[in-house]
Design a protein around this motif. Structure first.
Motif, PDB file in Angstrom:
ATOM      1  N   GLY A  51      45.919  15.652  92.815  1.00  0.00           N
ATOM      2  CA  GLY A  51      45.828  15.004  94.116  1.00  0.00           C
ATOM      3  C   GLY A  51      46.261  15.870  95.278  1.00  0.00           C
ATOM      4  O   GLY A  51      46.008  15.524  96.422  1.00  0.00           O
ATOM      5  N   SER A  54      43.042  17.384  97.104  1.00  0.00           N
ATOM      6  CA  SER A  54      42.158  16.363  97.690  1.00  0.00           C
ATOM      7  C   SER A  54      42.848  15.627  98.832  1.00  0.00           C
ATOM      8  O   SER A  54      42.238  15.337  99.859  1.00  0.00           O
ATOM      9  CB  SER A  54      41.716  15.385  96.616  1.00  0.00           C
ATOM     10  N   SER A  55      44.167  15.346  98.681  1.00  0.00           N
ATOM     11  CA  SER A  55      44.845  14.598  99.750  1.00  0.00           C
ATOM     12  C   SER A  55      45.015  15.455 101.000  1.00  0.00           C
ATOM     13  O   SER A  55      44.836  14.978 102.116  1.00  0.00           O
ATOM     14  CB  SER A  55      46.194  14.076  99.266  1.00  0.00           C
ATOM     15  N   ARG A 222      44.879   7.531 100.392  1.00  0.00           N
ATOM     16  CA  ARG A 222      45.827   8.537  99.937  1.00  0.00           C
ATOM     17  C   ARG A 222      45.670   9.872 100.646  1.00  0.00           C
ATOM     18  O   ARG A 222      45.315  10.868 100.014  1.00  0.00           O
ATOM     19  CB  ARG A 222      45.687   8.758  98.437  1.00  0.00           C
ATOM     20  N   TRP A 227      50.500  10.872  99.642  1.00  0.00           N
ATOM     21  CA  TRP A 227      50.613  11.579  98.363  1.00  0.00           C
ATOM     22  C   TRP A 227      52.027  12.135  98.162  1.00  0.00           C
ATOM     23  O   TRP A 227      52.598  12.024  97.092  1.00  0.00           O
ATOM     24  CB  TRP A 227      49.576  12.714  98.328  1.00  0.00           C
TER      25      TRP A 227
END
Lengths: 270, 360
Positions: A51, A54-55, A222, A227
């Protein structure tokens, strides 16, 4: 004079301590693991944790979209205000300052209500799809809309300061008498002189979006800030390392923006 | 290397334009800025619009530039109605009162701005801009930014910028009023020289009568949105058409008199009335300070109120027996013994005088 200098250094030192001590403590906490000595494991872990990429990317996309929308909205509006209706300035100022007064929690509660109410009443109309689309988790447009509103006070103030420094009506008229149409006058004569203000507005918006937590969390998206909080529960060191890193990333982005502004100055000269 | 004259010729507009205002009217809320203005500017002429603030002179100029729309009436350039033409297609160069250079561009790019808008290629427009900067005497300031220039230099650049597109009309909106006195003098001579070299039809708005009288071919005096008189400076000064013009241009004193059959009784003299005489009865005779004679006279009923030294002359304010005040300019050596309180006699030369209705 010497006394004044002493004072200055004193204040400077205190301010420096105030900012640097927590920062240094964070850094020490992440690299000094009990029993293992100095290690950068926490930082290497970041990239591996799910994550992160991507976050961060989502936050950057949101920031760019917010900056674009808020500037496209505010620059023409404020220039028009200067040129056409200077008396309306206090009204616009109050409206733009409202997000400072309304707490984000109340703001997001309102958004949630609308997002619930909308689909219920509009389920048979094409607008239903609109409600679905703006909540697309890959790129939640609703967050951009919310951030645009939250950035208004800062953008308003930055642009207002910039517009105060130049004589917009005269510049526009001078450009028009040189054969520039209205859009040309705005783009070629007014905007270049607002570069500082546009950069300031972008800085503030970027910092706001990268650090925003409440609205994103409560709407269930998110981005980076959410995150960080999510990973912090399980891995304390990792989460602090991420905070330090996000600070560095923000600084880096601001430097890039500033560098971009500085470079465009020299190109306009040539 | 081109000489200044060559540069000037290459800038000369093919044919200077005629400008015509017809019945211009404009109201801003309750105030009437223009109340039926009619004025014709001949090709290649410099006309100064002169008047007190709020007389509508700037509004008239802005209408020609295309920044204001008249409520009624029309603006014609070479007989063509341009009232509805937007500002950027008006073909009029304008210099503003406040420094209006683009702060983000250097002087060359400022001058070349209009050419850039026209899509002229970079090399060509820079060459043309350099030529114009030479014309206004700033050939060496090409790379400077506006904030690095003095006020006078900025206005020169603004002038070059206004001329860059070879406009049919040049509009100057109090271009000198933000400058200090010395710069103002040199720049006003320079503007006049350029205007005559280029032969461009020019409208010049000012509230400074000295500026208007010294630069213009004709001066249009405006008052309350209307044209009072448009005439050559000498005629305006010597034969003002209205009492307003008489008192606005130069200094005028009012001396009470009595008119009958075109002759006025004033200061014990009988003088013919110049122009249309008012109805018989009490009038004010309007006199210029240089036309008033003051002599020390122990039996004189008039008293010197004050003197002020102007250099070559001394301006003396005299109170007449009936209480009215008259200003007179005397050569400094004649005024030596006229101190405040001295008894004097006042007389006028044997010439026709202007008479106006008595105002109380």
């Amino acid at each position: 004079m010497a006394r004044l200098n002493l004072w200055r250094w004193g204040v400077f030192g205190l301010a420096g301590l105030y900012f640097l001590v927590p920062l240094a403590a964070s850094v020490v906490f992440t690299v000094d693991v009990p029993g293992q000595g100095l290690t950068v494991d926490a930082y290497t872990q970041i990239v591996g944790t799910g994550g992160f990429g991507s976050s961060l990317l989502l936050s950057l996309e949101l920031a760019l979209a917010t900056i674009a929308v808020v500037l496209l909205l505010m620059v023409p509006a404020m220039v028009a205000l200067r040129l056409g209706a200077p008396k309306l300035r206090p009204v616009v100022e109050v409206v733009c300052s409202l997000p400072l007064v309304v707490p984000p929690i109340a703001f997001v509660a309102g958004i949630v209500t609308v997002l619930k109410w909308g689909p219920e009443h509009l389920s048979r109309t094409p607008l239903f799809q609109t409600f679905v689309a703006i909540q697309n988790p890959d790129f939640p447009v609703v967050l951009v809309l919310a951030y645009v509103v939250m950035a208004l006070p800062f953008v308003y103030r930055a642009l207002d300061a910039g517009l105060r420094a130049i004589d917009v009506p005269t510049l526009v008229e001078a450009a028009r008498s040189c054969g520039a149409s209205w859009p040309q006058a705005l783009v070629q004569a007014v905007l270049p002189n607002l570069r500082g203000a546009l950069l300031n507005a972008s800085f503030l918006t970027l910092a706001l979006v990268l650090g925003e937590f409440t609205v994103a969390q409560l709407l269930g998206f998110r981005p980076f800030a959410v995150w960080i909080v999510n990973v912090s529960g399980s891995q304390a060191q990792l989460s602090v390392a991420v905070s330090v890193m996000s600070l560095l990333v923000t600084w880096l982005l601001l430097l890039v923006l500033a560098g971009f502004g500085g470079r465009s100055r020299t190109t306009s000269r040539g | 290397m081109k000489t200044k004259e060559n540069v000037a010729t290459s800038n000369t507009t093919d044919k200077a334009a005629t400008v015509e205002f017809r019945g211009l009217r404009r109201e801003f809320g309750p105030t009437v800025a223009l109340d039926g203005l009619d004025l014709t500017v001949r090709p290649g002429e410099l006309v100064a619009l002169l008047g007190p603030s709020g007389c509508g002179k700037t509004t008239a100029l802005r209408m020609l530039a295309g920044f204001e729309r008249p409520d009624s009436g029309e603006v014609l350039v070479d007989g063509e109605d341009v009232t509805r033409v937007p500002a950027h297609r008006r073909d009029a160069g304008m210099v503003f009162q406040s420094y209006s250079l683009f702060p983000h561009l250097d002087t060359v790019d400022n001058v070349a701005f209009g050419l850039r808008m026209r899509g002229v290629r970079t090399g060509e427009r820079r060459a043309r801009a350099a030529e114009l900067l030479e014309l206004v005497g700033l050939a060496d300031k090409g790379g400077r930014y506006p904030h690095q220039l003095s006020g006078g230099q900025q206005q020169r650049v603004a002038l070059a910028r206004a001329l860059a597109l070879r406009p049919r009309v040049l509009l100057l909106d109090e271009p000198l009023s933000a400058l200090d006195a010395k710069v103002r003098l040199t720049l006003r001579e320079e503007i006049r020289r350029l205007q005559q070299e280029l032969g461009i039809t020019t409208l010049f708005v000012t509230h400074d009568q000295e500026e208007a009288l010294s630069m213009a071919d004709r001066v249009a005096v405006m008052h309350a949105g209307k044209l009072e008189q448009c005439a050559a400076p000498a005629e305006l000064y010597g034969r003002p058409a209205t009492a307003f013009v008489a008192e606005f241009v130069g200094t005028m004193s009012r001396i009470p008199g009595r008119v009958s059959d075109g002759v006025v009784d004033v200061l014990g003299q009988r003088l013919p009335v110049d122009g249309a005489a008012p109805q018989a009865g009490e009038v004010d005779v309007l006199v210029r300070p240089e036309a008033v004679r003051v002599a020390a006279d122990a039996d004189g009923k008039a008293r010197v109120l004050a003197t002020s030294f102007l250099g070559a002359a001394v301006r003396i304010t005299v109170r007449l027996a009936d209480g009215s005040e008259v200003k007179a300019d005397l050569p400094a050596h004649e005024a030596a013994d006229l101190v405040a309180g001295a008894p004097v006699s006042v007389s006028l030369p044997e010439r026709p005088v202007l008479a106006a209705e008595r105002t109380v």
